[in-house]
Scaffold this active site. Sequence first.
Site, PDB file in Angstrom:
ATOM      1  N   GLU A  95       4.493  -4.910   7.261  1.00  0.00           N
ATOM      2  CA  GLU A  95       3.765  -3.824   7.937  1.00  0.00           C
ATOM      3  C   GLU A  95       4.215  -3.623   9.380  1.00  0.00           C
ATOM      4  O   GLU A  95       4.172  -2.507   9.907  1.00  0.00           O
ATOM      5  CB  GLU A  95       2.256  -4.094   7.917  1.00  0.00           C
ATOM      6  CG  GLU A  95       1.632  -4.002   6.533  1.00  0.00           C
ATOM      7  CD  GLU A  95       1.616  -5.310   5.771  1.00  0.00           C
ATOM      8  OE1 GLU A  95       2.338  -6.264   6.154  1.00  0.00           O
ATOM      9  OE2 GLU A  95       0.879  -5.376   4.768  1.00  0.00           O
TER      10      GLU A  95
ATOM     11  N   ALA B 185       0.868  -1.178   0.000  1.00  0.00           N
ATOM     12  CA  ALA B 185       0.000   0.000   0.000  1.00  0.00           C
ATOM     13  C   ALA B 185       0.901   1.222   0.000  1.00  0.00           C
ATOM     14  O   ALA B 185       2.054   1.160   0.455  1.00  0.00           O
ATOM     15  CB  ALA B 185      -0.905  -0.017   1.217  1.00  0.00           C
TER      16      ALA B 185
ATOM     17  N   GLU C 113      -0.703  -9.174  -0.484  1.00  0.00           N
ATOM     18  CA  GLU C 113      -2.140  -9.371  -0.229  1.00  0.00           C
ATOM     19  C   GLU C 113      -2.933  -9.330  -1.540  1.00  0.00           C
ATOM     20  O   GLU C 113      -3.891 -10.089  -1.719  1.00  0.00           O
ATOM     21  CB  GLU C 113      -2.635  -8.295   0.743  1.00  0.00           C
ATOM     22  CG  GLU C 113      -1.997  -8.460   2.113  1.00  0.00           C
ATOM     23  CD  GLU C 113      -2.265  -7.283   3.044  1.00  0.00           C
ATOM     24  OE1 GLU C 113      -1.756  -6.174   2.760  1.00  0.00           O
ATOM     25  OE2 GLU C 113      -2.985  -7.454   4.027  1.00  0.00           O
TER      26      GLU C 113
HETATM   27  C1  HXC Z   1       5.075   4.385  -1.177  1.00  0.00           C
HETATM   28  C2  HXC Z   1       6.998   3.403  -1.967  1.00  0.00           C
HETATM   29  C3  HXC Z   1       6.619   2.162  -1.400  1.00  0.00           C
HETATM   30  C4  HXC Z   1       5.372   2.101  -0.699  1.00  0.00           C
HETATM   31  C5  HXC Z   1       8.516   1.904  -2.379  1.00  0.00           C
HETATM   32  N1  HXC Z   1       8.175   3.193  -2.562  1.00  0.00           N
HETATM   33  N2  HXC Z   1       7.581   1.260  -1.666  1.00  0.00           N
HETATM   34  N3  HXC Z   1       6.217   4.493  -1.858  1.00  0.00           N
HETATM   35  N4  HXC Z   1       4.652   3.239  -0.622  1.00  0.00           N
HETATM   36  N5  HXC Z   1       4.920   0.971  -0.149  1.00  0.00           N
HETATM   37  C6  HXC Z   1       8.932   4.227  -3.283  1.00  0.00           C
HETATM   38  C7  HXC Z   1      10.128   4.708  -2.496  1.00  0.00           C
HETATM   39  O1  HXC Z   1       9.741   5.664  -1.543  1.00  0.00           O
HETATM   40  C8  HXC Z   1      10.995   5.272  -3.582  1.00  0.00           C
HETATM   41  O2  HXC Z   1      10.513   6.537  -3.984  1.00  0.00           O
HETATM   42  C9  HXC Z   1      10.749   4.335  -4.746  1.00  0.00           C
HETATM   43  O3  HXC Z   1       9.480   3.695  -4.463  1.00  0.00           O
HETATM   44  C10 HXC Z   1      11.807   3.261  -4.883  1.00  0.00           C
HETATM   45  O4  HXC Z   1      11.953   2.599  -3.642  1.00  0.00           O
HETATM   46  P1  HXC Z   1      13.360   2.453  -2.871  1.00  0.00           P
HETATM   47  O5  HXC Z   1      13.052   2.226  -1.453  1.00  0.00           O
HETATM   48  O6  HXC Z   1      14.250   3.574  -3.214  1.00  0.00           O
HETATM   49  O7  HXC Z   1      13.910   1.121  -3.549  1.00  0.00           O
HETATM   50  P2  HXC Z   1      14.877   0.017  -2.891  1.00  0.00           P
HETATM   51  O8  HXC Z   1      15.959   0.682  -2.098  1.00  0.00           O
HETATM   52  O9  HXC Z   1      15.248  -0.880  -4.020  1.00  0.00           O
HETATM   53  O10 HXC Z   1      13.964  -0.777  -1.847  1.00  0.00           O
HETATM   54  C11 HXC Z   1      12.849  -1.528  -2.292  1.00  0.00           C
HETATM   55  C12 HXC Z   1      11.940  -1.940  -1.089  1.00  0.00           C
HETATM   56  C13 HXC Z   1      11.576  -0.654  -0.291  1.00  0.00           C
HETATM   57  C14 HXC Z   1      12.681  -2.919  -0.201  1.00  0.00           C
HETATM   58  C15 HXC Z   1      10.706  -2.609  -1.678  1.00  0.00           C
HETATM   59  O11 HXC Z   1      11.056   0.343  -1.230  1.00  0.00           O
HETATM   60  C16 HXC Z   1      10.525  -0.892   0.756  1.00  0.00           C
HETATM   61  O12 HXC Z   1      10.821  -1.418   1.818  1.00  0.00           O
HETATM   62  N6  HXC Z   1       9.304  -0.442   0.504  1.00  0.00           N
HETATM   63  C17 HXC Z   1       8.205  -0.481   1.472  1.00  0.00           C
HETATM   64  C18 HXC Z   1       7.701  -1.885   1.628  1.00  0.00           C
HETATM   65  C19 HXC Z   1       6.585  -1.941   2.657  1.00  0.00           C
HETATM   66  O13 HXC Z   1       6.764  -1.644   3.836  1.00  0.00           O
HETATM   67  N7  HXC Z   1       5.362  -2.327   2.214  1.00  0.00           N
HETATM   68  C20 HXC Z   1       4.231  -2.435   3.092  1.00  0.00           C
HETATM   69  C21 HXC Z   1       3.448  -1.155   3.050  1.00  0.00           C
HETATM   70  S1  HXC Z   1       2.046  -1.222   4.181  1.00  0.00           S
HETATM   71  P3  HXC Z   1      11.369   7.889  -3.737  1.00  0.00           P
HETATM   72  O14 HXC Z   1      10.523   8.925  -4.405  1.00  0.00           O
HETATM   73  O15 HXC Z   1      11.472   8.049  -2.265  1.00  0.00           O
HETATM   74  O16 HXC Z   1      12.689   7.625  -4.386  1.00  0.00           O
HETATM   75  C22 HXC Z   1       0.943  -2.224   3.381  1.00  0.00           C
HETATM   76  C23 HXC Z   1      -0.302  -2.704   4.051  1.00  0.00           C
HETATM   77  C24 HXC Z   1      -1.119  -1.630   4.510  1.00  0.00           C
HETATM   78  O17 HXC Z   1       1.122  -2.572   2.276  1.00  0.00           O
HETATM   79  C25 HXC Z   1      -2.002  -2.092   5.593  1.00  0.00           C
HETATM   80  C26 HXC Z   1      -1.757  -1.364   6.859  1.00  0.00           C
HETATM   81  C27 HXC Z   1      -2.676  -0.208   7.069  1.00  0.00           C
END
Ligand code: HXC
Length: 257
Positions: A131, A65, A111
């Site tokens: 998360e 998300a 999911e």
């Molecule tokens: C918004 C995101 C994002 C996300 C990545 N990006 N994931 N933006 N929401 N979930 C964006 C980054 O901010 C970045 O933009 C660009 O995408 C590239 O990501 P990087 O982090 O620079 O890439 P990398 O270093 O290769 O790392 C990849 C990654 C990391 C390991 C996947 O991006 C990551 O950990 N992402 C979050 C994963 C996560 O926690 N997902 C769960 C979300 S909560 P910029 O502009 O900054 O360069 C969920 C459930 C919700 O899904 C339910 C609860 C309410």
Amino acid sequence: STYETILVETRGRVGWITLNRPEALNALNTQVMHDIVAAASEFDADERIGAIVLTGSERAFAAGADIKEMEAKSGLDMVMSDHFGGWARFAAVRTPVIAAVSGYALGGGCELAMMCDLIIAADTAKFGQPEINLGVIPGMGGSQRLVRAVGYYKAADLVLTGRMMDAAEAERAGLVSRVVPAADLLEEAGKAADTIASKSLPSLYAAKAALDVALESTLAEGIRFERHVFAGLFDTADQKEGMAAFREKRAPDFTNR
Ligand code: HXC
């Protein structure tokens, strides 16, 4: 129709939906939800479509998300806006959906894959429910569907530690239908979708509905449902055609009737 965050295409009897927010690793914001739900509903309403493939990019199926969109919201905001509510409509699509996963399928991305019927993974795929690292928990069904997919202990490992698992571990755990070399992902997903789409739609709908009931009900209730729906298919022309084709040693010519 044109969409902001996805690419949509029809190939034969298969509808393709490709997530297209490369700048955010296909993070699922509200617009993505609306786009996917609209595109999938349109395919679902089209009798010529027998399967849907949902895919992302080589680097990410979807990294979750959209954290930036959610960050400032309150609990009440999440409830009142029904932030993830639209996804239920995607999960309720009648047409079989294949998730073709390359790269990250994290959080909402994992999911979303679990709302699909087959998960075909590139050997580069990484699955996880991170998360907990953000101070929250899965919010699009992950705590429920993952337990049903891989059992309590593997699910608890992923949900409580927030770690990722690779495609091989995901296949061993039963989350993934098939693992294929990354270069072959779209071709293999397309072949599986073509195979599914060649069947009779009423039987596909019945099969998917019965599989869904298996996840949601008791064994006795599920078997009652299956028996009822199985019997109903004997009033279709395609059942007569399918069985005649077997007897006559030829391929069936289904008409979805
Ligand atoms: C918004 C995101 C994002 C996300 C990545 N990006 N994931 N933006 N929401 N979930 C964006 C980054 O901010 C970045 O933009 C660009 O995408 C590239 O990501 P990087 O982090 O620079 O890439 P990398 O270093 O290769 O790392 C990849 C990654 C990391 C390991 C996947 O991006 C990551 O950990 N992402 C979050 C994963 C996560 O926690 N997902 C769960 C979300 S909560 P910029 O502009 O900054 O360069 C969920 C459930 C919700 O899904 C339910 C609860 C309410």
